[in-house]
Enzyme design. Structure first.
Site, PDB file in Angstrom:
ATOM      1  N   CYS A   1     140.756  69.365 -76.126  1.00 53.67           N
ATOM      2  CA  CYS A   1     140.883  70.287 -74.751  1.00 53.67           C
ATOM      3  C   CYS A   1     140.939  71.716 -75.111  1.00 53.67           C
ATOM      4  O   CYS A   1     141.495  72.365 -76.239  1.00 53.67           O
ATOM      5  CB  CYS A   1     142.327  70.170 -74.375  1.00 53.67           C
ATOM      6  SG  CYS A   1     142.578  71.197 -73.096  1.00 53.67           S
TER       7      CYS A   1
ATOM      8  N   GLU B   1     136.340  72.530 -68.750  1.00 53.37           N
ATOM      9  CA  GLU B   1     135.469  71.281 -69.427  1.00 53.37           C
ATOM     10  C   GLU B   1     135.703  70.020 -68.863  1.00 53.37           C
ATOM     11  O   GLU B   1     136.830  69.688 -68.225  1.00 53.37           O
ATOM     12  CB  GLU B   1     135.986  71.384 -70.782  1.00 53.37           C
ATOM     13  CG  GLU B   1     135.987  72.647 -71.671  1.00 53.37           C
ATOM     14  CD  GLU B   1     136.989  72.586 -72.974  1.00 53.37           C
ATOM     15  OE1 GLU B   1     136.428  73.121 -73.865  1.00 53.37           O
ATOM     16  OE2 GLU B   1     137.751  71.473 -72.960  1.00 53.37           O
TER      17      GLU B   1
HETATM   18  S1  SF4 Z   1     147.960  70.724 -74.131  1.00 55.01           S
HETATM   19 FE1  SF4 Z   1     149.372  72.300 -73.260  1.00 55.01          FE
HETATM   20  S2  SF4 Z   1     148.370  74.304 -73.134  1.00 55.01           S
HETATM   21 FE2  SF4 Z   1     146.974  72.617 -73.575  1.00 55.01          FE
HETATM   22  S3  SF4 Z   1     145.964  72.272 -71.570  1.00 55.01           S
HETATM   23 FE3  SF4 Z   1     147.591  70.761 -71.852  1.00 55.01          FE
HETATM   24  S4  SF4 Z   1     149.500  71.558 -70.817  1.00 55.01           S
HETATM   25 FE4  SF4 Z   1     147.886  73.317 -71.203  1.00 55.01          FE
END
Ligand code: SF4
Length: 302
Positions: free
Chosen positions: A283, A28
Site C-alpha cells: 500500500c 492506487e
Molecule cells: S496501513 Fe494504516 S496508514 Fe496505511 S493505509 Fe492502512 S490504515 Fe492507513
C-alpha cells in the site's frame, strides 16, 4: 473523474494502477489472483481499491501512512477504479467478463474513516455488478464505526470484515499503529465480536509479521488467546519491505510457524505471501515512487 497515470505488471501477474482525481490527489488499485492452495477459491480474482487518497492513520510500516492524508474518495471514484481495472484486464484477455471477482478495500486509506462513501459504495457495487462475489473492508479498528457498519450494510451483500491487529499487546501495537492509543485491542475485538454475531460471518483478524518486532512464538500464542474461534478467523501476512521504512520481511518459514501455532488453538489460518513485490505492491509504495508530492512528504517524515 479519475485519470489513470501509471500501470505496472508484476512477474506474479498482479497489476498495479495509479490514478489521480480532478484535484490531482493520487491513489492506487491492484488486480491480483491468490495461489490456488491458499484457502480462497481460485475461480475468483481480486481487485484491491483505495477508499482515500493518502491516509491519516499513520501506521509506521506503511508508505501511505508516511505520506499523510489528502482526501476522501467519493463512492463514484471507488466504482470507477473497479471499472477501469476490470475493463483493462478483460480487454487484455487476462480475465473474462463472466469471471466472478472480489473487491477489497485495502488500498490507500482507512475505509471506516470515509464511512458514508464506503457504505454508499457497498450498496452501489451490490446492485451494479452481477459477477461480484464478495466485498471486503480492512480496518485498523475504528471501534464505533465497526458497530455501525454491522447495521448499515446491504442485507444481501456477501461481505467480509478484516481487522488489522498485528500485535496482541496494546503498548507494542501503539508503537507502530498510533490508533491503538484511541481504541484498545480489547475494544476493537469487542466490536469485531458484535459484527460477527450481527452479520453471521467470521471476522478475519490479520497479523502482519514485522521482522524482529512481533514475530516470536509468544506473540503467536498470545494473539490466538485473544480471539474466539467461533467468531474470528485469522490471516498471517508477510510484510512487503519498502525502501526507507525501517521494517523487514521475515522468512516465509516464520509465517508458517505462526500458522501452526494459531491453528493449534482451533482457528482457520490463511498465510498471505505478498503479491506484486516487484511492482511496489504494498500500500502506497507505487505512489511514493511516482508522485513527487507524496514522496516529499514521505521522506520528510523519516
Ligand atoms: S496501513 Fe494504516 S496508514 Fe496505511 S493505509 Fe492502512 S490504515 Fe492507513
Amino acid at each position: 473523474m479519475l485519470e489513470l497515470i501509471h500501470k505496472n505488471k508484476a512477474e506474479d501477474g498482479s497489476i498495479k494502477y495509479a490514478f489521480k482525481d480532478s484535484n490531482g490527489n493520487a491513489f492506487e488499485a491492484v488486480y491480483f489472483r491468490l495461489p490456488p492452495n491458499n484457502g480462497i477459491p481460485y475461480s475468483v480474482y481480486h481487485m484491491c481499491i483505495s477508499s482515500q487518497a493518502g491516509c491519516a492513520m499513520g501506521c509506521k510500516f506503511c508508505a501511505t501512512g508516511y505520506g499523510g492524508f489528502f482526501s476522501d474518495l467519493k463512492a463514484e471514484l471507488m466504482r470507477e477504479q473497479i471499472n477501469v481495472v476490470r475493463d483493462d484486464i478483460i480487454c487484455s484477455e487476462i480475465e473474462s467478463e463472466t469471471t466472478e471477482f472480489n473487491v477489497v478495500l485495502m488500498g490507500m486509506g482507512e475505509p471506516l474513516a470515509n464511512y458514508d462513501n464506503v457504505v454508499k459504495f457497498a450498496h452501489i457495487a451490490n446492485n451494479e455488478y452481477n459477477r461480484l462475489h464478495k466485498v471486503a473492508i480492512s480496518t485498523v479498528g475504528l471501534t464505533p464505526k465497526i458497530f455501525k457498519l454491522a447495521e448499515d450494510l446491504p442485507a444481501n451483500l456477501n461481505f467480509k470484515l478484516y481487522i488489522s491487529l498485528h500485535s496482541p499487546y496494546d503498548a507494542e501495537r501503539a508503537e507502530f499503529m498510533p490508533i491503538t492509543r484511541k481504541y484498545s485491542i480489547q475494544s476493537v475485538l469487542e466490536a469485531g465480536r458484535f459484527f460477527a454475531k450481527k452479520t453471521n460471518t467470521y471476522v478475519r483478524v490479520t497479523y502482519l509479521l514485522l521482522k524482529g518486532v512481533n514475530d516470536t512464538d509468544q506473540h503467536a500464542h498470545d494473539f490466538a488467546k485473544l480471539l474466539d474461534p467461533h467468531l474470528f478467523e485469522t490471516q498471517i501476512q508477510l510484510y512487503n519491505a519498502t525502501p526507507g521504512i525501517p521494517y523487514g520481511r521475515v522468512d516465509d518459514s516464520v509465517g508458517f510457524r505462526f500458522k501452526d501455532i494459531i491453528e493449534s488453538y482451533g482457528f482457520k489460518v490463511i498465510v498471505r505471501l505478498s503479491s506484486g513485490r516487484d511492482v511496489e505492491g504494498g500500500c502506497g509504495q507505487l505512489i511514493k515512487k511516482i508522485i513527487p508530492r507524496n514522496a516529499e512528504r514521505v521522506l520528510s517524515k523519516m
